[in-house]
Design an enzyme around this catalytic site. Structure first.
Site, short mmCIF file in Angstrom:
data_model
loop_
_atom_site.label_atom_id
_atom_site.label_comp_id
_atom_site.label_asym_id
_atom_site.label_seq_id
_atom_site.Cartn_x
_atom_site.Cartn_y
_atom_site.Cartn_z
N ALA A 62 18.94 11.80 -40.31
CA ALA A 62 18.66 13.25 -40.29
C ALA A 62 17.46 13.57 -39.41
O ALA A 62 17.51 14.50 -38.60
CB ALA A 62 18.42 13.75 -41.72
N GLU A 63 16.39 12.81 -39.54
CA GLU A 63 15.21 13.09 -38.71
C GLU A 63 15.49 12.83 -37.24
O GLU A 63 15.02 13.56 -36.37
CB GLU A 63 13.99 12.28 -39.16
CG GLU A 63 12.77 12.64 -38.34
CD GLU A 63 11.45 12.45 -39.06
OE1 GLU A 63 10.42 12.71 -38.40
OE2 GLU A 63 11.43 12.06 -40.23
N SER A 64 16.28 11.81 -36.95
CA SER A 64 16.61 11.51 -35.56
C SER A 64 17.40 12.64 -34.92
O SER A 64 17.05 13.11 -33.83
CB SER A 64 17.44 10.21 -35.49
OG SER A 64 16.68 9.12 -35.94
#
Length: 141
Positions: A62-64
């Site tokens: 998700a952060e990527s």
């Protein structure tokens, strides 16, 4: 000269070489005016000891995708993006196949951005809901 979607995705995935994204086999697969989609294979290297997808691997996916989405829409000659905060609510477990993360903007400001990231499985069932806030900061010379 503007890049085709295929050229852009190829360049985006090449930028992940020797990073956590490569370690987790995260691949950017589609984008549009207001979204970016990445996928990650669910294999033993992203499992918890009991054989299901690790929440940390889901958060990394998700952060990527969220950070990269913010990166797409800024002037990278003058600014860089950093994550400020991520939250993840895990709703369902997955043992194999792929998970897909679709990042869409809730707020696209000059300095801060807020993204909604929905992680689904191959059957389009919701696995996790994540929120990511990012900040765009000036590059120093």
């Amino acid at each position: 000269m503007q890049m085709t979607k295929e050229e852009f995705l190829q360049k985006a995935n090449a930028a992940s070489k020797n990073t956590l994204m490569e370690t987790l086999s995260i691949e950017m697969i589609d984008f549009g005016d207001d979204f970016l989609i990445a996928r990650m294979p669910v294999t033993p290297k992203v499992h918890q000891p009991d054989g299901v997808l690790h929440g940390g691997a889901t958060a990394a996916l998700a952060e990527s995708v969220g950070s990269f989405a913010s990166h797409i829409f800024i002037d990278t000659d003058k600014l860089f993006v950093r994550g400020l905060e991520i939250t993840a609510n895990h709703l369902k477990s997955v043992k194999d196949g792929y998970v897909y993360a679709k990042a869409t903007f809730l707020h696209k400001g000059r300095t801060t951005q807020l993204l909604d990231i929905r992680v689904t499985d191959q059957a389009d069932q919701l696995i996790s809901i994540c929120r990511l806030s990012t900040i765009s900061l000036p590059k120093t010379k």
